[in-house]
Design an enzyme around this catalytic site. Structure first.
Site, short mmCIF file in Angstrom:
data_model
loop_
_atom_site.label_atom_id
_atom_site.label_comp_id
_atom_site.label_asym_id
_atom_site.label_seq_id
_atom_site.Cartn_x
_atom_site.Cartn_y
_atom_site.Cartn_z
N LYS A 60 -1.67 1.44 -10.47
CA LYS A 60 -0.42 0.91 -9.92
C LYS A 60 -0.52 -0.61 -9.75
O LYS A 60 0.44 -1.35 -10.01
CB LYS A 60 -0.10 1.58 -8.58
CG LYS A 60 0.29 3.07 -8.73
CD LYS A 60 0.31 3.80 -7.37
CE LYS A 60 0.57 5.29 -7.56
NZ LYS A 60 0.51 6.04 -6.27
N GLN A 104 -1.47 5.53 -0.05
CA GLN A 104 -1.87 6.55 -1.02
C GLN A 104 -2.29 7.83 -0.30
O GLN A 104 -3.08 7.78 0.66
CB GLN A 104 -3.02 6.00 -1.90
CG GLN A 104 -3.42 6.90 -3.05
CD GLN A 104 -2.33 7.09 -4.11
OE1 GLN A 104 -1.51 6.20 -4.35
NE2 GLN A 104 -2.31 8.24 -4.74
N ASP A 127 7.98 4.91 -1.67
CA ASP A 127 7.61 6.28 -2.06
C ASP A 127 8.72 7.27 -1.70
O ASP A 127 8.69 8.42 -2.14
CB ASP A 127 6.34 6.71 -1.31
CG ASP A 127 5.09 6.66 -2.17
OD1 ASP A 127 5.21 6.88 -3.38
OD2 ASP A 127 4.00 6.41 -1.60
N1 GUN Z 1 -0.56 10.98 -4.02
C1 GUN Z 1 -0.17 11.69 -5.11
N2 GUN Z 1 1.02 11.26 -5.54
C2 GUN Z 1 1.39 10.26 -4.72
C3 GUN Z 1 2.53 9.40 -4.67
O1 GUN Z 1 3.48 9.49 -5.46
N3 GUN Z 1 2.53 8.48 -3.69
C4 GUN Z 1 1.53 8.37 -2.79
N4 GUN Z 1 1.63 7.46 -1.85
N5 GUN Z 1 0.46 9.15 -2.80
C5 GUN Z 1 0.39 10.08 -3.77
#
Ligand code: GUN
Length: 306
Positions: A60, A104, A127
């Site tokens: 990311k 995350q 998110d």
């Molecule tokens: N863990 C797995 N997928 C995601 C996501 O889309 N966002 C976040 N913050 N954590 C994750």
């Protein structure tokens, strides 16, 4: 006798579609910069040392670099307390260079995930996990859509597959994928308006439902559990699973497989997403799109128009 030859399934190329989206977002970000001098900023918060989470945050961060976004990563030890983490988030909430905050998941087990997600200012919640944004999604207001489900809807759209009037079967009820994709696709909106069924660990006979799906979306985290004989001929199969399985022939010692057994599903499906290169890259592209949206919302101090 008439013989029927099955057409090979269309492979939905998430990598290529995600590149197109990132290029569009990059152009829009450049226009925003020209107009306002603002560079979209995204903060990643990574707690502990989950290897998959580290990889995701690195990927990311690279996307931010590619698009000219500002980004920072807070790497915190597993022992970080809830209070310490909330304080970090509050600092990011008031940092004008940061328009989006991504914590995350999963978090270490001593931390209450909901408390943390609720500490994020909803306008920086790229998110779409804050209950305010989840609620807006459910009742059909504009908001940040969670990135993976938004990516799935965009994949369908850019592949010309309209879910309207179709039976979508979702396997998995997580807050990150299953519940939000069901909510997105059942809205009375364009590229939605589907009849949605959700299957989960409490479902008695999953294949009874999966065989009825025009569009089958699988997000259950079980390697290759959905086989070709559980799929209706010609169905669209969206595989959200990313599972590491042992592979002594690979350098890393593992390989990635989806929740769908690709070889048998490919024989039956009309279209299918590969793993890797299907849904995964779309998640990142939609995160960039949400971050640009967040920057625009904050620059223009214009919130979503409802
Ligand atoms: N863990 C797995 N997928 C995601 C996501 O889309 N966002 C976040 N913050 N954590 C994750």
């Amino acid at each position: 006798m008439k013989r029927h030859f099955k057409m090979p399934a269309q492979i939905i190329n998430g990598k290529k579609i995600s590149e197109e989206i990132k290029q569009e977002v990059k152009k829009q970000a450049e226009a925003l910069y020209k107009e306002t001098g603002v560079v979209p900023g995204l903060a990643f918060v990574l707690v502990g040392d989950n290897p998959a989470s580290k990889v995701y945050v690195t990927m990311k961060g690279k996307a931010c670099e590619e698009l000219g976004f500002y980004s920072i990563t807070l790497k915190l030890p597993t022992e970080t307390t809830e209070e310490e983490l909330i304080e970090k988030i509050q600092n990011l909430n008031s940092d004008p260079k940061i328009h989006g905050i991504l914590v995350q998941l999963p978090l270490p087990s001593h931390i209450n995930e909901q408390k943390i997600l609720q500490a994020i200012d909803p306008i920086k919640d790229v998110d779409g996990f804050h209950p305010v944004n989840v609620g807006k999604l459910v009742i059909g207001l504009d908001t940040y859509l969670p990135c993976t489900p938004a990516g799935i809807q965009e994949l369908l759209k850019r592949s010309g597959i309209n879910p309207s009037g179709k039976h979508v079967v979702v396997v998995g009820r997580s807050n990150i994928v299953g519940k939000p994709i069901a909510n997105i696709l059942l809205q009375k909106k364009e590229w939605a308006n589907a009849t949605v069924t959700i299957c989960h660990t409490g479902t008695k006979d999953i294949s009874y439902f999966t065989k009825q799906a025009d569009i089958l979306i699988v997000a259950m985290g079980k390697p290759e559990l959905i086989k070709g004989d559980m799929i209706k001929p010609g169905a669209v199969v969206i595989d959200v699973g990313v599972n590491r399985v042992d592979d002594p022939t690979s350098e890393k010692g593992y390989k990635l497989v989806g929740d769908v057994h690709f070889e048998s599903a490919y024989e039956v499906a009309g279209a299918i997403t590969p793993v890797p290169g299907g849904v995964g890259p779309m998640t990142i592209a939609m995160l960039m799109k949400n971050t640009l949206q967040a920057a625009m919302n904050q620059v223009l101090t214009k919130q979503f128009s409802n």
